[in-house]
Design a protein around this motif. Structure first.
Motif, PDB file in Angstrom:
ATOM      1  N   ARG A  87       0.839  -1.187   0.000  1.00 49.56           N
ATOM      2  CA  ARG A  87       0.000   0.000   0.000  1.00 49.56           C
ATOM      3  C   ARG A  87       0.872   1.233   0.000  1.00 49.56           C
ATOM      4  N   CYS A  88       0.416   2.253  -0.657  1.00 51.57           N
ATOM      5  CA  CYS A  88       1.144   3.516  -0.655  1.00 51.57           C
ATOM      6  C   CYS A  88       0.149   4.603  -0.289  1.00 51.57           C
ATOM      7  N   ALA A  89       0.634   5.553   0.477  1.00 46.91           N
ATOM      8  CA  ALA A  89      -0.278   6.605   0.946  1.00 46.91           C
ATOM      9  C   ALA A  89      -0.609   7.590  -0.160  1.00 46.91           C
ATOM     10  N   ASP A  90       0.262   7.680  -1.146  1.00 47.88           N
ATOM     11  CA  ASP A  90       0.048   8.688  -2.179  1.00 47.88           C
ATOM     12  C   ASP A  90      -0.643   8.057  -3.370  1.00 47.88           C
ATOM     13  N   PRO A  91      -1.793   8.579  -3.701  1.00 47.39           N
ATOM     14  CA  PRO A  91      -2.482   8.006  -4.859  1.00 47.39           C
ATOM     15  C   PRO A  91      -1.819   8.465  -6.152  1.00 47.39           C
ATOM     16  N   SER A  92      -1.874   7.620  -7.133  1.00 50.47           N
ATOM     17  CA  SER A  92      -1.412   8.062  -8.457  1.00 50.47           C
ATOM     18  C   SER A  92      -2.656   8.285  -9.303  1.00 50.47           C
ATOM     19  N   LEU A  93      -2.585   7.905 -10.521  1.00 58.32           N
ATOM     20  CA  LEU A  93      -3.753   8.017 -11.371  1.00 58.32           C
ATOM     21  C   LEU A  93      -4.672   6.843 -11.044  1.00 58.32           C
ATOM     22  N   PRO A  94      -5.850   6.803 -11.462  1.00 62.64           N
ATOM     23  CA  PRO A  94      -6.588   7.878 -12.108  1.00 62.64           C
ATOM     24  C   PRO A  94      -7.169   8.841 -11.079  1.00 62.64           C
ATOM     25  N   PHE A  95      -7.712   9.917 -11.578  1.00 68.28           N
ATOM     26  CA  PHE A  95      -8.461  10.825 -10.723  1.00 68.28           C
ATOM     27  C   PHE A  95      -9.861  10.249 -10.565  1.00 68.28           C
ATOM     28  N   ILE A  96     -10.329  10.251  -9.356  1.00 63.02           N
ATOM     29  CA  ILE A  96     -11.639   9.649  -9.111  1.00 63.02           C
ATOM     30  C   ILE A  96     -12.515  10.657  -8.404  1.00 63.02           C
ATOM     31  N   ARG A  97     -13.660  10.884  -8.948  1.00 64.40           N
ATOM     32  CA  ARG A  97     -14.603  11.728  -8.225  1.00 64.40           C
ATOM     33  C   ARG A  97     -15.943  11.013  -8.152  1.00 64.40           C
ATOM     34  N   LEU A  98     -16.648  11.414  -7.170  1.00 62.45           N
ATOM     35  CA  LEU A  98     -17.951  10.833  -6.949  1.00 62.45           C
ATOM     36  C   LEU A  98     -18.898  11.373  -7.998  1.00 62.45           C
ATOM     37  N   HIS A  99     -19.565  10.508  -8.685  1.00 61.26           N
ATOM     38  CA  HIS A  99     -20.494  10.987  -9.702  1.00 61.26           C
ATOM     39  C   HIS A  99     -21.890  11.109  -9.118  1.00 61.26           C
TER      40      HIS A  99
END
Lengths: 143, 1204
Positions: B508-520
């Motif tokens: 696990r890594c604390a820093d997210p990479s791609l993709p960007f995720i938003r709540l639709h």
């Protein structure tokens, strides 16, 4: 001569940063400007202003580094102007004068209805005007 | 240069701490941590260990207040070439640490320790601490006399006390050694050497000078020892001497050294005091120190420069002054020191200098400058081509990330704690938002930030830390993708991939990479699963809990979801739910998300991972699903993503902030917008709560869920199967209708559903529903029929037109397994909406209706009436021709059809199928049926032949209306029915016009509703034309004639057949139906006396007096009985017969006729009613009371044939 002039927003976000050297030292100048924010922050947070200096916008020499001297100016809206110069003996009056002219150029630039406050200044006119001011600074101090 | 120097470091004794033998890391750390606590040992505490062998040279030793200070050099350090110049650089003692269980042989330990100690020639005290020895070792160690000190196993406190004692012993030993050394140096003098001196080629003159200097230097060194021994006053005395001597001999370097010592002594002496005078003094003296070091540099233009001492002194002063108020001075000092770095030859010196400068800036609160110098340090580390340096560089850079606002989330506890508190109250949220926005502002130094991240990436790759590399690459890619060329982006992607290869799977890594995720969005429950709050107090528990009214969506309720505080979502344990999220890949490579699922912190949710692939510069909306597992609130702060081989947590809040920043122009780019995704309104995360299992009805239409295609007016049964797919029985259920065209649902079998309750999980019930297709093109089905003709253009199958069955159902009142004491927590019920998909096609269209009246005279016959066959074909075109009348069953020739009304319907068939029309007439009641004389009355279905209408043809259907006549002309009926014409003012006075109108309409409706026009097409399409309005319109004017009988009924018969009770009445009283009479072709002969009877029937309830007359006319219409050319002779009375008929009775009047000529004659009876009452008058539509009421019977034909 002036090597770099920068406008930094009230949230310490860079709004404009222009170097006037041929050398590829943009990163170094970025660092210098960035580091100078420490000094400005400190002066803003610990104002020792009394009486006559209450409305003083000119911050004076922020710090000398290597071959440069860094001067600062703080507008009423907490926008910072930072000047990096290689002149080792600059007259304070010249710098003040420079900042005053730069400030008016800045005000004109942000008064543009198409400028979004908080966004970087991309106006070509502003850039031209700044370079004129920078050039004249060199001249006036040389004289 | 040395790290961490300060003015006070002049009085610190260095003790090397070395592990002897093998010491496990954890133990070593533990032992060292115990040891380093004793940095300061009070002189008062060591007096018991101290024995004064000779007179102490430290005359002014402050035994009460003084102390010895230790600096523990764990792992030791190489001897410094400058240790004669600054005695505190010497390693004065060695402490070995031994872990006995791992080093059983104490002799070996002792040997190893002595070998190690040989490296530290300056060390005057050596001790080896052996921890946790065994019994044998204890025994062995007790006998030994060497430096090995065993710490018997004991509890922590005892051990620490033991250690303290040992340290005090060491301190005392050191003190005694110092005394020895000082006494020897004072008496015999000492040789001190620095690297500076060794360079000098000594000329004779310089030898003399050196001798002089040596004295001063010796004094300085003695001063150093005094300082180390904790006696600043003595030290000061020696330093003063040294200063004097050094000044005289121009020994600037040593002068500066002595001055430094004296400042240190001053500070130690005045320990704890911080008065400005002292500060000024220190500042003054140190400025002088720096100055003299500078001077000495000019002196010594050799290879080895004392520059580092000048810089060190600068740093010492800076550290001493390091306070916010003196920031300017400190900055000046530090900048001078930093500028001096370029003259430093040794890279490690420069490294130390930068480290110190960075640290001091950090202490001063100049984070950016600290970060700048840290970066310089990292660069210096990176210049060293080794792994350890790279690790150091990485760590140093990681420290700078905070100032540059690119820190990893793993190191940023604030962000972490914030993310844990998601869903906290609004006030916090606002604050958080502000902070994040500020960090967004600062994140604009992208030039610097990218450089830092890139260096971290580089350093961590070199250091072999794949996780750090992954994290840096992820941050770089996520935050600065717009500034990176596609090639660079792919490079970062491959860096991520290669880093991940070296990581264990599932990292696990604390820093997210791609993709960007938003709540639709949170999709609302499908209508199958609506949850409705139960209202305990009411029978209809769903009322008031859902938006009522005809609309599923009301414009008012639609605005609500934006109001975040109000929005609530209910999920049910065990029922899958879904959440829509939008992913964006703004980079120029294909992004493969190995798995993505909802991250739920409350732990009562099973999320289902899915994998997605995102092409370059694309956004995708995906649905993430899961199952709530237990009751309670659920918060969904983000998603867990497994991408590029590492598992990361993506918070929706981060992206929201990012988008907010993008909207304000603070962030480089909106990743969703640059992927072409539309701007989304800020989706508020609703409060989600999970409730226990509820029943779940699932419906399907048996025979396919598709729309049933019906022709207009078609009636069809559908069966809806309801199954309980939940795990709780359905205990209550209620069916209602909603939506448009609700009246197209003719019947719902409520009882079937009721009887199936409680519906156990898994059980199924089938609910029959009868549908009737509505008229096309009608907004309101009650509209006039005329509209339906024009409106029927093509098929209309809009979904919105279909009605819906709304089934409210609920489980038991209490949660299973819970003894609910208070009724406040009522499990909610649910609503199932079953749309009845009806697609209506244009069917038969009605063109017009009109009322025809037909008058066919009856025949008088002597023959016995014969049965009649039904001849269906006779109605082929629906037009009854006059010529065929006699053959038609419908018309009784003996009765005739005087006043027969026919309703003619013109229908057309615009469809491509054949329709068959059958008309049926329902009778009002069984009693009325008795009255009818028509054979087809009771058997409506076959009574009228079917009419077939081919495609694209139109046809007319005739409906006889005769049998609606009432048997009795009753005052009450009449009053009700006949007020419409307003003629009956005196009797209708009690009624208002409106009322009567309404009643008339009711009776018409009643009549109309009994006429059913059914059609059938194909094998299973059948329906009914809804043409009531058209019929009503057609009947409106003559309804009275249809409904009401005449007051008198007349009939004729030949009385030859007097024994036969053949009815020739046109009344409908006679009940003998099967022998409905028909006319034979029989006729009477001329020149014969024909006995006849006229029959008069009173249809009213009152006695009628009248004068009856009978007339006979020939074909030309001439009266044959009276007049000059009468051709008929008669016997009996034919005119002005005064008769009286009692109510509902009939009288017969016999007479005879003698026809002189053969031919067609017509007999008719007429009566003038005397003393007519109001009912009769109303029926006759007259209102003048004195006008006679004239009743005329229908004509009867009689054929007279010649006698031949």
């Amino acid at each position: 001569m002036i090597v770099c002039i920068a406008v930094v927003g009230h949230q310490n976000n860079p709004l404009y940063l222009q170097s006037f050297t041929e050398a590829d030292d943009a990163l170094k100048l970025h660092h210098i400007v960035h580091c100078s924010l420490d000094v400005i922050d400190e002066r803003v947070n610990n104002p020792k202003k009394t009486g006559s200096t209450l409305n003083e916008t000119y911050l004076g020499l922020l710090y000398p580094t290597e071959n440069y001297k860094v001067y600062g100016y703080l507008t009423n809206t907490k926008v910072k102007f930072i000047l990096v110069t290689t002149h080792l003996d600059v007259r304070d009056a010249d710098v003040r004068n420079f900042f005053r002219r730069f400030h008016s150029a800045y005000v004109d630039a942000v008064s543009n209805p198409f400028h979004v406050p908080g966004k970087k200044i991309t106006s070509q006119t502003f850039a031209e005007r700044v370079s004129t001011i920078v050039k004249s600074f060199g001249l006036s101090s040389a004289v | 240069m040395e790290p961490d120097v300060s003015i006070e470091s002049g009085c610190m004794l260095r003790i090397a701490v070395l592990p002897i033998g093998t010491v496990p890391q954890a133990q070593l750390r533990d032992y060292v941590s115990m040891l380093v606590r004793h940095r300061k040992v009070e002189l008062s505490a060591i007096s018991s260990f101290y024995t004064e062998h000779q007179k102490s040279p430290f005359a002014n030793q402050p035994w009460d207040t003084g102390s010895l200070r230790f600096k523990f050099m764990v792992g030791g350090s190489p001897p410094s070439p400058w240790e004669d110049f600054q005695s505190n650089r010497k390693i004065l003692a060695v402490i070995g640490i031994c872990h006995c269980p791992s080093s059983p042989d104490l002799d070996v330990v002792a040997d190893q320790f002595s070998i190690v100690c040989k490296n530290y020639t300056s060390a005057v005290v050596q001790r080896c601490f052996a921890f946790s020895p065994g019994d044998a070792q204890l025994e062995d160690g007790g006998k030994r006399g060497d430096n090995l000190i065993l710490f018997p196993p004991a509890d922590r406190q005892t051990l620490e006390f033991h250690l303290l004692t040992m340290m005090q012993d060491i301190a005392a030993s050191l003190l005694m050694e110092f005394e020895k050394w000082v006494l020897r140096a004072e008496s015999a003098g000492t040789i001190v050497k620095t690297p500076l001196d060794s360079q000098a080629s000594l000329s004779s003159e310089e030898v003399i000078k050196a001798k002089k200097r040596r004295l001063g230097r010796a004094q300085k060194t003695i001063g150093d020892y005094c300082l180390l021994a904790g006696s600043p006053v003595d030290a000061n005395a020696h330093y003063s001497t040294a200063l004097e001597l050094a000044r005289l001999t121009g020994d600037y370097f040593w002068y500066a050294g002595a001055l430094e010592g004296s400042v240190c002594a001053l500070l130690i002496d005045r320990m704890g005091q911080k008065d400005p005078a002292l500060e000024e003094e220190v500042k003054y003296r140190y400025t002088s120190v720096i100055l003299h070091y500078k001077k000495s540099i000019q002196d010594n233009a050799q290879r080895v420069s004392p520059l580092s001492f000048e810089l060190e002194a600068t740093l010492k002063l800076a550290r001493f002054l390091c306070r916010r108020e003196l920031a300017k001075e400190v900055v000046d000092l530090l900048m001078t020191a930093a500028d001096g770095a370029k003259y430093l030859i040794d890279a490690s010196d420069r490294l130390i200098l930068y480290v110190e400068v960075a640290r001091l800036f950090g202490t001063l609160g100049y984070q950016r400058k600290a970060a700048f110098f840290s970066r310089q340090v990292a660069q210096l580390y990176l210049q060293q081509e080794n792994n350890l340096a790279a690790i150091s560089a990485m760590q140093v850079l990681a420290m700078t990330t905070k100032a540059y606002r690119v820190q990893s989330r793993a190191t940023n506890s604030r962000l972490l704690s914030l993310s844990n508190e998601t869903g906290s109250n609004l006030a916090d949220g606002g604050k958080m938002q502000l902070q994040s926005v500020v960090s967004l502002f600062e994140s604009q130094w992208s030039t610097l930030q990218m450089v830092v991240l890139r260096e971290i990436l580089q350093a961590s790759i070199r250091a072999g830390d794949p996780l750090a590399a992954w994290s840096a690459a992820a941050r770089l890619l996520r935050s600065y993708y717009p500034l990176i060329t596609p090639a660079g982006q792919s490079g970062l992607a491959s860096a991520l991939a290669t880093s991940a290869e070296r990581l264990p799977s599932g990292t696990r890594c604390a820093d997210p990479s791609l993709p960007f995720i938003r709540l639709h969005s949170f999709p609302v429950h499908p209508s199958q699963m609506d949850i409705v709050k139960r209202n305990l107090g009411r029978e209809e528990w769903w009322v008031g809990s859902a938006p009522s009214g005809p609309f599923i969506y009301t414009p008012f309720s639609k605005g609500e979801p934006n109001d975040g505080s109000k929005q609530e979502l209910i999920w049910v344990v065990g029922e899958p739910v879904e959440v829509l999220v939008e992913l964006a890949n703004p980079c120029g490579f294909d992004l493969m998300v190995d798995s993505i699922y909802l991250s739920v912190q409350s732990g009562n949710f099973d999320a289902f991972p899915i994998s997605v692939s995102l092409p370059p510069n694309s956004a995708k909306i995906i649905s993430l699903s899961g199952i709530p597992t237990s009751v309670g609130p659920i918060t969904i702060p983000g998603c867990i993503v497994h991408c590029f081989g590492v598992i990361t947590r993506h918070l929706f809040k981060d992206v929201d902030n990012l988008l907010l920043g993008a909207a304000q122009g603070l962030v480089l780019s909106d990743p969703f917008r640059c992927c072409g995704s539309a701007k989304l309104k800020n989706v508020s995360v609703p409060n989600i709560s999970v409730v226990p299992s509820l029943p779940l009805l699932v419906s399907h239409v048996i025979g396919g869920d598709g729309a049933s295609i019906l022709y207009e007016g078609e009636i069809r049964d559908v069966w809806i199967s309801l199954a309980n797919a939940g795990s709780v029985p359905v205990e209550q259920a209620h069916v209602s209708l909603s939506g448009k065209n609700q009246d197209s649902v003719i019947s719902i079998s409520y009882e079937t559903l009721k009887s199936a309750l409680p519906l156990k999980p898994g059980a199924e019930v089938t609910l029959p529903v009868t549908l009737k297709a509505w008229q096309l093109g009608l907004v309101d089905p009650d509209n006039t029929a005329g509209k339906s003709i024009s409106g029927g253009a093509g098929r209309v199958s809009k979904d919105g037109n279909s009605p819906m069955l709304v089934i409210h159902y609920s489980g038991p009142l209490e949660y299973p397994g819970k003894t609910s004491t208070n009724g406040s927590v009522l499990p909610p019920g649910r609503r199932l909406v079953v749309p009845l998909h009806i697609c209506v096609q244009q069917g038969l269209s009605f063109i017009k209706a009109r009322l025809l009246s037909m008058e066919i005279p009856a025949h008088i016959s002597e023959n016995f009436p014969q049965p009649v066959y039904l001849r269906n074909n006779s109605a082929e075109e629906g037009i009854i021709s006059e010529s065929k009348t006699e053959r038609l069953v419908k018309i009784d020739p003996y009765r005739g059809s005087w006043g027969l009304h026919l309703l003619e319907l013109e229908l057309s068939n615009p469809t491509d199928v054949v329709f068959e029309i059958s008309v049926s007439v329902q009778l009002e009641s069984a009693k009325d049926e008795d009255i009818s004389t028509f054979i087809d009355h009771d058997a409506a279905d076959f009574g009228y032949p079917k009419t077939r209408i081919d495609r694209d043809y139109s046809a007319r259907v005739l409906i006889p209306l005769e049998h609606f006549k009432l048997p009795i002309l009753d005052g009450s009926v009449f009053a009700k029915d006949s007020h419409a014409d307003g003629s009956f003012s005196n009797r209708s006075s009690s009624f208002t016009e409106k009322n009567t109108k309404a009643e008339l309409n009711t009776s018409i409706k009643n009549l109309v509703s009994r006429i059913k026009v059914r059609w059938q097409s194909g094998r299973n399409s059948s329906g009914e034309l809804s043409i009531k309005d058209a019929i009503q319109a057609a009947l409106q004017t003559s309804v009275m004639d249809i409904l009401l009988p005449d007051p008198l009924t007349f009939g004729f018969r030949l009385s030859e057949n007097g024994s036969q009770q053949v009815a020739m009445l046109d009344s409908s009283k006679e009940s003998d139906i099967p022998v409905s009479s028909s006319v034979s072709k029989g006729s009477v002969l001329a020149h014969e006396m024909i006995p006849m009877e006229v029959l008069v029937r009173n249809n009213t309830k009152e006695i009628i007096r009248m004068s009856l007359s009978i007339t006979c006319r020939d074909v030309a219409g001439e009266n044959c009985i009276e007049g000059s050319k009468s051709t008929v002779l008669w016997a009996g009375v034919l005119s002005e017969i005064q008769v009286e008929v009692s109510p509902l009775q009939e009288i017969k009047h016999s007479f005879s006729l003698y026809f002189l000529l053969p031919g067609e004659y017509t007999l008719a009876a007429a009566a003038v009613i005397n003393d007519a009452n109001d009912v009769l008058r109303a029926r006759a539509r007259t209102d003048s009371p004195d006008e006679p009421i004239f009743c005329c019977g229908p004509p009867f034909h009689i054929r007279v044939i010649g006698s031949a």
